[in-house]
Design a protein around this motif. Structure first.
Motif: not given
Length: 187
Positions: A132-133, A135-137, A139-141, A143, A159, A163, A166
Motif C-alpha cells: 500500500r505504501n 501504491r501511495r507513492d 498515486m502521489d506521482q 497527483k 490511477e 490500483q 496493487t
C-alpha cells in the motif's frame, strides 16, 4: 500544453514484488513441524569475536523430514552454535555428537500451530502495508502530474493501472498466507 507523463509501472510492480519476496523469506523462518535449513538463517553465532550466521560456521543438512544436522567445521565453535540455537526461540533442543549437532524437529501442538498461524498473518499484514505504501507513492506521482497539467482521462488511466497492480500484489500475498497457514495447520 503539459509534457507527456509516463508512470514507471514496472518499478512499482518490482517494488511490490520485493514486498512479496520479503514475505516469502519471513515465511521460511516459521517452523511448521518439518525440517528446513532456512529455519536456521536468522540464528547468529558468536564466532571469532564477531556474530556470524550459523551456515557460515558449518554445513547445514536436512537428512530426513524431521531432522536438521549441522556439521561444525571448527570443534571450538560447537558450544557457541549450540548456545545460539538454544537462545534462538525456535524451541529445538540440539543433540551434540562430536562436531555434528543434530536438531530433531518436534511435532507442533495445536496451540503452537495457531500461534504460528497468527505470526504468519502479521508477516502478511506487513507485506500488505509495504504494498500500500508503494501504491501511495504511485498515486502521489499521478497527483503531482495532474497538478502539472495531466488530463483527467490520463489521470484515471494511471490511477487504475496502479490500483490494478496493487490488487494483484495483495491477492498474491493473501494466497501465500493461505498456503502457509494450511502448511502450519497440517498435522
Amino acid at each position: 500544453m503539459a509534457e507527456e507523463f509516463e508512470l514507471d509501472l514496472d518499478d512499482i510492480e518490482r517494488r511490490m514484488d520485493g514486498a512479496l519476496n520479503a514475505l516469502r523469506q519471513e515465511f521460511l523462518t516459521l517452523r511448521t513441524g518439518r525440517a528446513s535449513a532456512s529455519m536456521l538463517e536468522p540464528i547468529m553465532v558468536n564466532a571469532y569475536g564477531a556474530t556470524t550466521p550459523v551456515n557460515q560456521v558449518g554445513t547445514v543438512n536436512v537428512p530426513e523430514p524431521r531432522m536438521i544436522t549441522i556439521n561444525v567445521w571448527d570443534k571450538n565453535l560447537v558450544g557457541a552454535v549450540e548456545k545460539a540455537i538454544l537462545g534462538s526461540g525456535l524451541g529445538i533442543n540440539p543433540v551434540t555428537e562430536g562436531t555434528v549437532i543434530r536438531l530433531p524437529i518436534p511435532e507442533l501442538n495445536e496451540e503452537r500451530r495457531r500461534e504460528l498461524s497468527r505470526v504468519a498473518g502479521q508477516y502478511a499484514e506487513g507485506a500488505r502495508i509495504a504494498i500500500r505504501n508503494v501504491r501511495r507513492d504511485g498515486m502521489d506521482q499521478v497527483k503531482k502530474a495532474k497538478a502539472d497539467g495531466l488530463g483527467e482521462d490520463d489521470q484515471k488511466f494511471w490511477e487504475s493501472a496502479v490500483q490494478e497492480a496493487t490488487d494483484d500484489a495483495i491477492k498474491r500475498v493473501d494466497a501465500a498466507l493461505e498456503s502457509k497457514q494450511a502448511e502450519i495447520m497440517q498435522v
